[in-house]
Scaffold this motif. Structure first.
Motif, short mmCIF file in Angstrom:
data_model
loop_
_atom_site.label_atom_id
_atom_site.label_comp_id
_atom_site.label_asym_id
_atom_site.label_seq_id
_atom_site.Cartn_x
_atom_site.Cartn_y
_atom_site.Cartn_z
N LEU A 246 33.91 48.09 23.25
CA LEU A 246 35.33 47.84 23.02
C LEU A 246 35.55 46.47 22.40
CD1 LEU A 246 36.67 49.13 26.46
CD2 LEU A 246 36.40 50.43 24.34
N THR A 247 36.72 46.26 21.84
CA THR A 247 37.06 44.96 21.27
C THR A 247 37.32 43.97 22.40
OG1 THR A 247 39.42 45.45 21.17
CG2 THR A 247 38.10 46.06 19.26
N VAL A 248 37.34 42.68 22.04
CA VAL A 248 37.58 41.62 23.03
C VAL A 248 38.92 41.83 23.73
CG1 VAL A 248 37.94 39.14 23.32
CG2 VAL A 248 36.16 39.97 21.77
N ASN A 249 39.96 42.11 22.98
CA ASN A 249 41.28 42.26 23.58
C ASN A 249 41.39 43.52 24.42
OD1 ASN A 249 41.28 43.15 20.61
ND2 ASN A 249 43.05 44.27 21.41
N GLN A 250 40.67 44.57 24.06
CA GLN A 250 40.70 45.80 24.87
C GLN A 250 40.06 45.57 26.24
OE1 GLN A 250 38.71 48.45 22.18
NE2 GLN A 250 40.58 48.96 21.04
N VAL A 251 38.93 44.87 26.26
CA VAL A 251 38.28 44.54 27.54
C VAL A 251 39.20 43.65 28.37
CG1 VAL A 251 36.33 43.38 28.63
CG2 VAL A 251 35.97 44.75 26.57
N PHE A 252 39.81 42.66 27.72
CA PHE A 252 40.71 41.76 28.43
C PHE A 252 41.90 42.52 29.03
CE2 PHE A 252 44.21 38.72 28.72
CZ PHE A 252 43.60 37.65 29.35
N ASP A 253 42.48 43.43 28.25
CA ASP A 253 43.63 44.20 28.73
C ASP A 253 43.26 45.08 29.92
OD1 ASP A 253 45.26 43.05 26.86
OD2 ASP A 253 45.27 44.77 25.49
N ILE A 254 42.04 45.61 29.92
CA ILE A 254 41.58 46.44 31.04
C ILE A 254 41.49 45.59 32.31
CG2 ILE A 254 39.57 47.68 31.96
CD1 ILE A 254 39.12 48.74 29.10
N LEU A 255 40.95 44.37 32.17
CA LEU A 255 40.86 43.48 33.33
C LEU A 255 42.26 43.11 33.85
CD1 LEU A 255 37.99 41.01 32.32
CD2 LEU A 255 37.84 43.13 33.65
N LEU A 256 43.18 42.84 32.93
CA LEU A 256 44.56 42.52 33.33
C LEU A 256 45.20 43.68 34.07
CD1 LEU A 256 46.52 40.62 30.51
CD2 LEU A 256 46.14 39.88 32.85
N LYS A 257 45.03 44.88 33.53
CA LYS A 257 45.63 46.06 34.15
C LYS A 257 45.01 46.33 35.51
CE LYS A 257 48.58 49.47 33.72
NZ LYS A 257 50.03 49.22 33.56
N PHE A 258 43.70 46.12 35.64
CA PHE A 258 43.06 46.33 36.94
C PHE A 258 43.57 45.31 37.96
CE2 PHE A 258 39.76 45.43 40.08
CZ PHE A 258 39.63 46.68 40.65
N GLN A 259 43.74 44.07 37.52
CA GLN A 259 44.27 43.06 38.43
C GLN A 259 45.67 43.45 38.93
OE1 GLN A 259 44.83 38.24 38.48
NE2 GLN A 259 45.66 39.32 36.72
N GLU A 260 46.44 44.06 38.04
CA GLU A 260 47.81 44.45 38.37
C GLU A 260 47.86 45.66 39.28
OE1 GLU A 260 51.40 46.75 36.02
OE2 GLU A 260 50.17 45.32 34.90
N THR A 261 46.99 46.66 39.02
CA THR A 261 47.10 47.94 39.72
C THR A 261 46.02 48.17 40.78
OG1 THR A 261 45.70 49.07 38.09
CG2 THR A 261 48.07 48.97 37.63
#
Length: 282
Positions: A246-261
């Motif tokens: 995945l791209t850098v921002n896609q990996v980052f967004d996954i981590l953000l979403k996991f932190q949230e949910t």
């Protein structure tokens, strides 16, 4: 990290530029195949521009409606709240670092695409109600990545990001590093408050394997990969690349979403592109 869609768009734009140069300098007609590709690209790009224009108009109307109903905060208040959260994250946020040491193995076009991904990373972090304590490491002020970001990204120098020239292993305790790599043997299970999660800042059109893994093994850092196979599967009867790079921002967004949910299925569903062909398991 790889960005195949961006590569495809770049190739199409190159075709458009090449065709314009050919006609202006040599006045030679395009081949039938080139003309078909050019016509298809112009049709698709025109449609996308129109769709983006319509989407912007819908967002403006929705924002205006919410403002009239007292549901939407003024933009200056929203921006200040975002800034306050970013500043607070430097004290209490989980640490995430984008490792930018790989600039020497990237072409100027790859670095330009990386700068766009860094812009998206910052945009996602800024919009989050619980942003990460974000660091860009190995970001040399006289280096090509920094110079490209300054040129291409408005206000980059003032981002609320820890921009450091030191390498990730120089800045942080190696024993606390968790380096994310698709080549890791173990899956990432959770986000720990004391760990530093590192994403390799790589855009690689040639798809050289195990680049970050070589560095990880050299510094003896912990290595993990996203648990895509544990929570996702190939969709029935559908095409897809089925690539877990995945791209850098896609990996980052996954981590953000996991932190949230605190839910990997929700985080992966939000961050893994549909074109990969992966869907969440039932």
């Amino acid at each position: 990290m790889d960005d195949r869609k961006s590569e495809s768009e770049a190739n199409k734009k190159d075709l458009l530029c090449d065709s314009n140069e050919d006609r202006s300098e040599n006045s030679e007609p395009l081949s039938k195949n080139q003309q078909k590709k050019l016509d298809r690209y112009l049709a698709v790009s025109g449609h996308k521009k129109e769709k983006r224009k319509e989407e912007r108009q819908r967002r403006r109307e929705k924002f205006k409606e919410k403002r009239q109903n007292g549901e939407e905060k003024p933009k200056d208040i929203t921006k200040q709240e975002q800034l306050d959260r970013l500043i607070a994250s430097k004290e209490n946020g989980i640490k995430v670092c984008i490792d930018l040491q790989y600039h020497k193995i990237m072409t100027p076009k790859e670095i330009q695409r990386l700068s766009n991904q860094l812009k998206r990373v910052y945009g996602s972090n800024k919009a989050s109600l619980k942003p990460f304590n974000l660091t860009f490491s190995s970001l040399k002020r006289d280096g090509q990545i920094y110079e490209t970001c300054i040129e291409k990204i408005s206000g980059f120098a003032h981002f609320q990001v820890n921009m450091i020239e030191e390498s990730v292993e120089e800045e942080f305790d190696v024993e606390k590093l968790v380096y994310l790599s698709p080549d890791a043997d173990k899956y990432l299970e959770d986000l720990e408050p004391d760990a530093i999660y590192v994403i390799g800042g790589i855009v690689d059109d040639t798809v050289q394997s195990k680049m970050s893994l070589q560095f990880i093994e050299a510094v003896q850092a912990e290595c993990r990969k996203l648990p895509i196979p544990l929570y996702m599967e190939r969709k029935d009867g559908g095409g897809g690349t089925f690539k877990q790079i995945l791209t850098v921002n896609q990996v980052f967004d996954i981590l953000l979403k996991f932190q949230e949910t605190k839910s990997w299925p929700e985080a992966l569903k939000a961050g893994v592109p549909a074109r990969t062909g992966f869907v969440c398991k039932e």
